[in-house]
Design an enzyme around this catalytic site. Structure first.
Site, PDB file in Angstrom:
ATOM      1  N   SER A 160       0.855  -1.177   0.000  1.00  0.00           N
ATOM      2  CA  SER A 160       0.000   0.000   0.000  1.00  0.00           C
ATOM      3  C   SER A 160       0.894   1.232   0.000  1.00  0.00           C
ATOM      4  CB  SER A 160      -0.891   0.013   1.248  1.00  0.00           C
ATOM      5  OG  SER A 160      -1.449   1.299   1.475  1.00  0.00           O
ATOM      6  N   TYR A 188      -1.896  -1.465  10.218  1.00  0.00           N
ATOM      7  CA  TYR A 188      -2.006  -1.567   8.756  1.00  0.00           C
ATOM      8  C   TYR A 188      -0.730  -1.059   8.087  1.00  0.00           C
ATOM      9  CZ  TYR A 188      -3.676  -0.813   3.999  1.00  0.00           C
ATOM     10  OH  TYR A 188      -3.809  -0.837   2.626  1.00  0.00           O
ATOM     11  N   ALA A 189      -0.295   0.136   8.466  1.00  0.00           N
ATOM     12  CA  ALA A 189       0.902   0.713   7.854  1.00  0.00           C
ATOM     13  C   ALA A 189       2.130  -0.158   8.087  1.00  0.00           C
ATOM     14  CB  ALA A 189       1.131   2.121   8.410  1.00  0.00           C
TER      15      ALA A 189
END
Length: 277
Positions: A160, A188-189
């Site tokens: 991402s 998430y990151a």
């Protein structure tokens, strides 16, 4: 010396290839599947959601017949991934192209979007179990088979833009996803940054076996965000908007194909210019 023209028309020909897409019934997977099928590949679509993956395979089979199959698989479980590999090889053949694309979908949005200071270890581990542990497991099993066969292959792992850049938290005030207030969770990151590190390790270690490993890092893709988020995110992007799932397809085809035969260990960012600031 007279110029001898080479034939480049075969570069995007997948007619003798088998591709696997994990997380195949999600936001990007159906577009990846359609594109690969249209270019001649046989495509296995795996997803934890049996109903959605069966329906997707059924829809695609109207045009592409038995070249597409849907499989239920929890990619966090070793036995299920091994069984998936056996089924695909039996029904379609050995996998030449792996789109390692499964990602965590929160069952509890409040837990997933909780502030960092209140984030539970259980939720952190749940995110990591799909976004990086399963990525490792699928790459290990399918990449290991590629290595044993000695015929090479292409592995594309979905990261991402937030595995590359930190989010601008100012865009999240008033922003929602499917009706829930959102932010950019550290879990998430962190997991998406780990995907890039894993891909680089695999690329350098499997290059002698003809296996190329690259990462795809999409920017923000429209998928249920409210207008407030779309407007604020778009204002941060040079092209002035969020991306659409179909705009990621060409990069996947490129990385999967012979057109990228000298590219490995790279992270291809498709973000409308966000990372160019």
């Amino acid at each position: 010396m007279k110029f001898k023209e080479k034939d480049y028309t075969h570069l995007f020909d997948f007619s003798d290839k088998v591709a696997l897409i994990t997380g195949g019934a999600g936001i990007l997977g159906p577009e990846f599947a359609a594109a690969l099928l249209q270019h001649g590949a046989s495509v296995a679509i795996a997803d934890v959601n049996l109903e959605r993956v069966e329906q997707l395979a059924k829809d695609l089979s109207v045009k592409h017949g038995i070249k597409v199959r849907g499989y239920k698989c929890d990619v966090t479980k070793h036995d299920e991934v091994e069984n998936l590999a056996e089924k695909i090889e039996k029904e379609l053949g050995p996998v030449d192209v792996l789109l390692n694309n499964a990602a965590y979908f929160a069952g509890d949005f409040e837990a997933f979007f909780a502030p960092f200071e209140e984030y539970s270890l259980d939720e952190w581990r749940s995110v990591m179990s799909v976004n990086i542990d399963a990525m490792f497991l699928v790459a290990q099993i399918f990449g290991g088979r590629m290595r044993s066969r000695g015929t090479g292959g292409s592995i594309i792992q979905t990261s991402s833009i937030y595995g590359v850049l930190s989010a601008d938290n100012r865009i999240y005030e008033g922003s929602e996803y499917l009706g829930y207030e959102i932010n950019n969770p550290a879990a998430y990151a962190s997991s998406k940054a780990a995907v890039i590190g894993l891909s680089r390790w695999l690329a350098t270690n499997w290059a002698p076996y003809g296996i190329r490993v690259n990462t795809l890092a999409p920017g923000g893709i429209e998928s249920g965000q409210n207008d407030t988020f779309k407007e604020k995110y778009g204002a941060r992007v040079p092209l002035g908007r969020m991306g659409k799932p179909e705009e990621i397809v060409s990069s996947v085809l490129y990385l999967a194909s012979n057109a990228s035969s000298y590219i490995t260990g790279q992270c291809i960012i498709v973000d409308g210019g966000l990372s160019a600031w």
